[in-house]
Design a protein around this motif. Structure first.
Motif, short mmCIF file in Angstrom:
data_model
loop_
_atom_site.label_atom_id
_atom_site.label_comp_id
_atom_site.label_asym_id
_atom_site.label_seq_id
_atom_site.Cartn_x
_atom_site.Cartn_y
_atom_site.Cartn_z
N PRO A 89 -26.37 80.04 -27.85
CA PRO A 89 -25.90 81.37 -27.42
C PRO A 89 -24.72 81.92 -28.21
O PRO A 89 -24.17 82.94 -27.83
N ARG A 90 -24.35 81.27 -29.33
CA ARG A 90 -23.17 81.71 -30.08
C ARG A 90 -23.51 82.37 -31.41
O ARG A 90 -22.62 82.63 -32.20
N LEU A 91 -24.77 82.66 -31.67
CA LEU A 91 -25.16 83.17 -32.98
C LEU A 91 -25.07 84.69 -33.05
O LEU A 91 -25.88 85.41 -32.46
N THR A 92 -24.09 85.16 -33.80
CA THR A 92 -23.87 86.60 -33.95
C THR A 92 -25.12 87.31 -34.43
O THR A 92 -25.48 88.36 -33.91
N GLN A 93 -25.80 86.74 -35.44
CA GLN A 93 -26.94 87.45 -36.01
C GLN A 93 -28.07 87.63 -35.01
O GLN A 93 -28.82 88.61 -35.08
N VAL A 94 -28.21 86.71 -34.05
CA VAL A 94 -29.27 86.86 -33.05
C VAL A 94 -28.95 88.04 -32.13
O VAL A 94 -29.82 88.86 -31.82
N TYR A 95 -27.69 88.15 -31.69
CA TYR A 95 -27.31 89.29 -30.85
C TYR A 95 -27.49 90.61 -31.60
O TYR A 95 -27.96 91.59 -31.04
N PHE A 96 -27.12 90.61 -32.88
CA PHE A 96 -27.29 91.82 -33.68
C PHE A 96 -28.76 92.21 -33.76
O PHE A 96 -29.15 93.35 -33.52
N ARG A 97 -29.62 91.24 -34.07
CA ARG A 97 -31.05 91.54 -34.19
C ARG A 97 -31.67 91.88 -32.84
O ARG A 97 -32.56 92.73 -32.75
N LEU A 98 -31.19 91.25 -31.79
CA LEU A 98 -31.66 91.59 -30.45
C LEU A 98 -31.28 93.04 -30.13
O LEU A 98 -32.08 93.79 -29.55
N GLY A 99 -30.09 93.44 -30.53
CA GLY A 99 -29.69 94.85 -30.35
C GLY A 99 -30.61 95.80 -31.10
O GLY A 99 -31.01 96.84 -30.57
N ARG A 100 -30.99 95.42 -32.32
CA ARG A 100 -31.92 96.26 -33.08
C ARG A 100 -33.28 96.33 -32.39
O ARG A 100 -33.93 97.38 -32.38
N GLY A 109 -17.48 85.23 -35.69
CA GLY A 109 -17.63 83.97 -36.38
C GLY A 109 -16.85 83.94 -37.68
O GLY A 109 -16.07 84.84 -37.98
N SER A 110 -17.10 82.92 -38.47
CA SER A 110 -16.40 82.79 -39.75
C SER A 110 -17.39 82.54 -40.88
O SER A 110 -17.02 82.07 -41.94
N HIS A 111 -18.65 82.84 -40.65
CA HIS A 111 -19.69 82.68 -41.66
C HIS A 111 -20.07 84.07 -42.17
O HIS A 111 -20.09 85.03 -41.40
N PRO A 112 -20.37 84.22 -43.46
CA PRO A 112 -20.70 85.54 -43.99
C PRO A 112 -21.85 86.25 -43.26
O PRO A 112 -21.81 87.47 -43.10
N VAL A 113 -22.87 85.52 -42.79
CA VAL A 113 -23.98 86.17 -42.07
C VAL A 113 -23.46 86.76 -40.76
O VAL A 113 -23.72 87.91 -40.44
N GLY A 114 -22.71 85.95 -40.00
CA GLY A 114 -22.18 86.43 -38.74
C GLY A 114 -21.24 87.61 -38.92
O GLY A 114 -21.30 88.60 -38.17
N LEU A 115 -20.38 87.53 -39.93
CA LEU A 115 -19.46 88.63 -40.20
C LEU A 115 -20.21 89.89 -40.62
O LEU A 115 -19.86 91.00 -40.21
N SER A 116 -21.24 89.73 -41.44
CA SER A 116 -22.02 90.89 -41.89
C SER A 116 -22.70 91.57 -40.71
O SER A 116 -22.69 92.80 -40.58
N CYS A 117 -23.29 90.76 -39.82
CA CYS A 117 -23.95 91.31 -38.64
C CYS A 117 -22.94 91.93 -37.67
O CYS A 117 -23.21 92.96 -37.05
N ALA A 118 -21.78 91.30 -37.54
CA ALA A 118 -20.72 91.88 -36.70
C ALA A 118 -20.28 93.22 -37.27
O ALA A 118 -20.08 94.18 -36.52
N GLY A 119 -20.14 93.30 -38.59
CA GLY A 119 -19.77 94.57 -39.22
C GLY A 119 -20.79 95.66 -38.97
O GLY A 119 -20.44 96.80 -38.65
#
Length: 194
Positions: A59-70, A93-103
Motif C-alpha cells: 500500500p505504499r507505492l506512489t505510482q500505483v496510486y497515481f495510475r489508479l487516479g488516472r 517516496g525517494s525513488h525517481p518513479v515515485g517522485l515523478s508520479c507524485a509530481g
C-alpha cells in the motif's frame, strides 16, 4: 508479458500476466503491469481492479496510486481520482518513479510549483530520468513553453516504457512549434509504437 506488450501483442501480454498471477498471487508486478496495459487500452474497470490488487500487496507505492487516479479519471470519477492523486502526492517516496508520479499528481491537483520541484528532485536523483522528463514536458506544453517541452521529450524518448505516448505527444509539440520538417518523422515514429 512485458515483451508482448512492448510489441503491441496485447492479448498475449494479458494472458501472460494472468499466468503470473495464477502462479504467484503475491507477485506485485503482474497486476501492476497488467493494470498499466488495461489503462492504455482504455479499460478502466479492469485497471482499477488490478491496481487495487497491487495496493493490497504493497500500500505504499506512489505510482500505483497515481495510475489508479488516472483509471478513476478515465471512468469519469473525478472525486476518486483526486483522492488517489492526493495520496500519491503525499507519499512521494525517494525513488525517481515515485517522485515523478507524485509530481504529475501535484500537476493534476493544480500545484504547479510543487510539481516542478518534485520532478527536479527526481532528476537530481537520476539525471535524464524519462518519467520526470515526460511529465515535465506535458507541463511545459500546457504552459506554452513548446521548445522546452520538445527538449524534454527528445531526452525522454530512448528509455520511456510508454514510448508511443511520448512520440504522439512529441508530434503535438512539433505541430505547435510549426516545425513542418519534423512532422513526417515524428508521426511515423508515433504510429510505429501505436
Amino acid at each position: 508479458a512485458m515483451y508482448h506488450a512492448f510489441l503491441g501483442e496485447r492479448t498475449e501480454a494479458l494472458a501472460d500476466y494472468q499466468r503470473v498471477v495464477d502462479l504467484d498471487d503475491r507477485d506485485l508486478r503482474a497486476p501492476l503491469n497488467r493494470g498499466i496495459l488495461y489503462l492504455a487500452l482504455g479499460d478502466a474497470t479492469h485497471a482499477v481492479s488490478d491496481f487495487d490488487r497491487a495496493l493490497t500487496l504493497d500500500p505504499r507505492l506512489t505510482q500505483v496510486y497515481f495510475r489508479l487516479g488516472r483509471a478513476y479519471e478515465l471512468k469519469g470519477e473525478p472525486a476518486e481520482a483526486e483522492k488517489c492523486f492526493r495520496v500519491a502526492a503525499d507519499f512521494r517516496g525517494s525513488h525517481p518513479v515515485g517522485l515523478s508520479c507524485a509530481g504529475e499528481s501535484l500537476r493534476w491537483l493544480g500545484d504547479l510549483p510543487g510539481a516542478e520541484a518534485t520532478w527536479q528532485e527526481a532528476l537530481a536523483l537520476q539525471p535524464g530520468f524519462e518519467y520526470a522528463l515526460y511529465f515535465r514536458a506535458k507541463h511545459k506544453f500546457d504552459s506554452k513553453r513548446l521548445n522546452e517541452a520538445r527538449e524534454d521529450l527528445l531526452a525522454a524518448r530512448p528509455g520511456h516504457e510508454e514510448i508511443g505516448d511520448v512520440c504522439a505527444f512529441q508530434y503535438h509539440v512539433v505541430w505547435g512549434l510549426e516545425r513542418r520538417e519534423e512532422w513526417p518523422s515524428v508521426l511515423k515514429e508515433a504510429r510505429k509504437w501505436d
